[in-house]
Design a protein around this motif. Sequence first.
Motif, PDB file in Angstrom:
ATOM      1  N   ARG A  84       0.881  -1.172   0.164  1.00 13.89           N
ATOM      2  CA  ARG A  84       0.021   0.123  -0.217  1.00 13.89           C
ATOM      3  C   ARG A  84       1.005   1.394  -0.029  1.00 13.89           C
ATOM      4  NH1 ARG A  84      -4.161  -0.041   4.353  1.00 13.89           N
ATOM      5  NH2 ARG A  84      -5.108   1.374   3.121  1.00 13.89           N
ATOM      6  N   VAL A  85       2.163   1.083  -0.001  1.00  8.80           N
ATOM      7  CA  VAL A  85       3.030   2.277   0.038  1.00  8.80           C
ATOM      8  C   VAL A  85       4.222   2.051  -1.113  1.00  8.80           C
ATOM      9  CG1 VAL A  85       2.766   2.370   2.443  1.00  8.80           C
ATOM     10  CG2 VAL A  85       4.648   1.143   1.690  1.00  8.80           C
ATOM     11  N   ALA A  86       4.805   3.291  -1.492  1.00 10.56           N
ATOM     12  CA  ALA A  86       5.756   3.265  -2.447  1.00 10.56           C
ATOM     13  C   ALA A  86       6.615   4.754  -2.014  1.00 10.56           C
ATOM     14  CB  ALA A  86       5.464   3.320  -3.778  1.00 10.56           C
ATOM     15  N   LEU A  87       7.996   4.563  -2.077  1.00 15.16           N
ATOM     16  CA  LEU A  87       8.970   5.600  -2.327  1.00 15.16           C
ATOM     17  C   LEU A  87       8.704   6.482  -3.485  1.00 15.16           C
ATOM     18  CD1 LEU A  87      12.568   4.397  -1.049  1.00 15.16           C
ATOM     19  CD2 LEU A  87      10.802   5.741   0.221  1.00 15.16           C
ATOM     20  N   MET A  88       8.586   7.744  -3.319  1.00 12.06           N
ATOM     21  CA  MET A  88       8.476   8.626  -4.361  1.00 12.06           C
ATOM     22  C   MET A  88       9.291   9.971  -4.288  1.00 12.06           C
ATOM     23  SD  MET A  88       4.676  10.307  -3.705  1.00 12.06           S
ATOM     24  CE  MET A  88       4.744  11.430  -4.578  1.00 12.06           C
ATOM     25  N   GLY A  89       9.032  10.572  -5.474  1.00 16.58           N
ATOM     26  CA  GLY A  89       9.681  11.924  -5.515  1.00 16.58           C
ATOM     27  C   GLY A  89      11.203  12.004  -5.345  1.00 16.58           C
ATOM     28  N   PRO A  90      11.525  13.139  -4.393  1.00 15.83           N
ATOM     29  CA  PRO A  90      13.185  12.807  -4.092  1.00 15.83           C
ATOM     30  C   PRO A  90      13.718  11.509  -3.560  1.00 15.83           C
ATOM     31  CG  PRO A  90      12.118  14.757  -3.191  1.00 15.83           C
ATOM     32  CD  PRO A  90      10.893  13.941  -3.507  1.00 15.83           C
ATOM     33  N   SER A  91      12.903  10.891  -3.008  1.00 18.88           N
ATOM     34  CA  SER A  91      13.528   9.585  -2.279  1.00 18.88           C
ATOM     35  C   SER A  91      13.771   8.623  -3.513  1.00 18.88           C
ATOM     36  CB  SER A  91      12.429   9.089  -1.065  1.00 18.88           C
ATOM     37  OG  SER A  91      12.627   9.915   0.009  1.00 18.88           O
ATOM     38  N   ALA A  92      12.744   8.464  -4.263  1.00 24.88           N
ATOM     39  CA  ALA A  92      13.014   7.480  -5.684  1.00 24.88           C
ATOM     40  C   ALA A  92      13.931   7.949  -6.374  1.00 24.88           C
ATOM     41  CB  ALA A  92      11.582   7.514  -6.182  1.00 24.88           C
ATOM     42  N   ALA A  93      14.097   9.418  -6.589  1.00 22.73           N
ATOM     43  CA  ALA A  93      15.153   9.933  -7.351  1.00 22.73           C
ATOM     44  C   ALA A  93      16.733   9.886  -6.824  1.00 22.73           C
ATOM     45  CB  ALA A  93      14.952  11.319  -7.373  1.00 22.73           C
ATOM     46  N   ARG A  94      16.720   9.769  -5.447  1.00 22.63           N
ATOM     47  CA  ARG A  94      17.986   9.397  -4.831  1.00 22.63           C
ATOM     48  C   ARG A  94      18.396   8.013  -4.847  1.00 22.63           C
ATOM     49  NH1 ARG A  94      22.901  10.753  -3.143  1.00 22.63           N
ATOM     50  NH2 ARG A  94      23.063   9.885  -0.990  1.00 22.63           N
ATOM     51  N   LEU A  95      17.432   7.079  -4.718  1.00 21.66           N
ATOM     52  CA  LEU A  95      17.621   5.499  -5.095  1.00 21.66           C
ATOM     53  C   LEU A  95      17.921   5.321  -6.444  1.00 21.66           C
ATOM     54  CD1 LEU A  95      15.287   3.700  -2.377  1.00 21.66           C
ATOM     55  CD2 LEU A  95      17.663   4.525  -2.266  1.00 21.66           C
ATOM     56  N   HIS A  96      17.515   6.176  -7.458  1.00 17.66           N
ATOM     57  CA  HIS A  96      17.750   5.752  -8.885  1.00 17.66           C
ATOM     58  C   HIS A  96      18.932   6.439  -9.144  1.00 17.66           C
ATOM     59  CE1 HIS A  96      13.932   3.833  -9.996  1.00 17.66           C
ATOM     60  NE2 HIS A  96      13.247   4.808  -9.468  1.00 17.66           N
ATOM     61  N   ALA A 145      11.877  -4.272   2.767  1.00 21.10           N
ATOM     62  CA  ALA A 145      11.565  -4.269   1.496  1.00 21.10           C
ATOM     63  C   ALA A 145      10.395  -3.652   1.017  1.00 21.10           C
ATOM     64  CB  ALA A 145      11.873  -5.600   1.016  1.00 21.10           C
ATOM     65  N   GLY A 146      10.356  -3.045  -0.280  1.00 18.14           N
ATOM     66  CA  GLY A 146       8.859  -2.637  -0.771  1.00 18.14           C
ATOM     67  C   GLY A 146       9.050  -2.059  -2.096  1.00 18.14           C
ATOM     68  N   TYR A 147       8.276  -1.009  -2.251  1.00 16.95           N
ATOM     69  CA  TYR A 147       8.271  -0.481  -3.817  1.00 16.95           C
ATOM     70  C   TYR A 147       8.739   0.951  -3.827  1.00 16.95           C
ATOM     71  CZ  TYR A 147       5.635  -4.597  -4.481  1.00 16.95           C
ATOM     72  OH  TYR A 147       5.307  -5.938  -4.591  1.00 16.95           O
ATOM     73  N   GLN A 148       9.258   1.412  -5.086  1.00 15.16           N
ATOM     74  CA  GLN A 148       9.454   2.703  -5.245  1.00 15.16           C
ATOM     75  C   GLN A 148       8.851   3.074  -6.422  1.00 15.16           C
ATOM     76  OE1 GLN A 148      13.630   3.454  -5.315  1.00 15.16           O
ATOM     77  NE2 GLN A 148      14.164   2.251  -7.125  1.00 15.16           N
ATOM     78  N   THR A 149       8.686   4.220  -7.113  1.00  8.53           N
ATOM     79  CA  THR A 149       8.332   4.541  -8.394  1.00  8.53           C
ATOM     80  C   THR A 149       9.594   4.519  -9.379  1.00  8.53           C
ATOM     81  OG1 THR A 149       8.913   7.021  -8.026  1.00  8.53           O
ATOM     82  CG2 THR A 149       6.351   6.373  -7.605  1.00  8.53           C
ATOM     83  N   THR A 150       8.857   3.909 -10.391  1.00 12.85           N
ATOM     84  CA  THR A 150       9.857   3.893 -11.659  1.00 12.85           C
ATOM     85  C   THR A 150      10.602   5.074 -12.048  1.00 12.85           C
ATOM     86  OG1 THR A 150       8.341   4.264 -13.303  1.00 12.85           O
ATOM     87  CG2 THR A 150       8.746   1.956 -12.704  1.00 12.85           C
ATOM     88  N   VAL A 151      11.752   5.071 -12.731  1.00  8.83           N
ATOM     89  CA  VAL A 151      12.500   6.398 -13.103  1.00  8.83           C
ATOM     90  C   VAL A 151      11.455   7.430 -13.685  1.00  8.83           C
ATOM     91  CG1 VAL A 151      14.065   7.226 -14.743  1.00  8.83           C
ATOM     92  CG2 VAL A 151      14.676   5.174 -13.535  1.00  8.83           C
ATOM     93  N   GLU A 152      10.486   6.745 -14.762  1.00  7.32           N
ATOM     94  CA  GLU A 152       9.616   7.328 -15.494  1.00  7.32           C
ATOM     95  C   GLU A 152       8.665   8.302 -14.405  1.00  7.32           C
ATOM     96  OE1 GLU A 152      11.522   4.306 -18.052  1.00  7.32           O
ATOM     97  OE2 GLU A 152      10.188   4.180 -15.947  1.00  7.32           O
ATOM     98  N   GLN A 153       8.023   7.328 -13.721  1.00 10.75           N
ATOM     99  CA  GLN A 153       7.211   7.849 -12.804  1.00 10.75           C
ATOM    100  C   GLN A 153       7.639   8.718 -11.743  1.00 10.75           C
ATOM    101  OE1 GLN A 153       3.471   6.476 -12.279  1.00 10.75           O
ATOM    102  NE2 GLN A 153       3.586   8.824 -11.326  1.00 10.75           N
TER     103      GLN A 153
END
Length: 170
Positions: A84-96, A145-153
């Motif tokens: 029900r959750v996912a890293l997004m925005g700057p957090s996802a960008a950092r991990l990417h 462990a979980g989910y993050q938004t893809t690069v495109e998202q």
Amino acid sequence: MPTPQIPSVLVSRPVRVVRPRDLGELYVNPTSELARLEDQGAVRRFARGYYALVPAESVGDSGWRPSIETLALGVAVADYGVNRVALMGPSAARLHGALPRAVALGSVAIPKQRPPLATRWGRIGFHTRDVARLDLEHVDTDLAAGYQTTVEQTVLDLARWAHTWNVSRD
């Protein structure tokens, strides 16, 4: 310092963010047990009601600290569940690898409105999103462990909500 006695049920948890209410069946007074484990260097309190289990190789190391992205995902998974959750925005960008330096801001999509959470190492911002409608990929962190938004998202989210995150070079 003696090696802390950490119950195996705690060590084997898939989410390494622990809240006192998670330990109600294990301890009569979970808060005092977490304080004891913190004194021994086995857990680190990072916000009111939240503790991070220190990795075995870092127990007793006062310099150990998780990244804000790891904390954001760990808190969200502990509170709402992995799907029900996912890293997004700057957090996802950092991990990417798109943000070259850490910022003291964790950003995570969750199913309902919630105020930010101040931690010892930065602020976690919660964003109400329908995670099922986001483009996601699996991610493993030190705490969950979980989910993050893809690069495109992530690019779409950063463009759409750039005003929401202050990640400038001040």
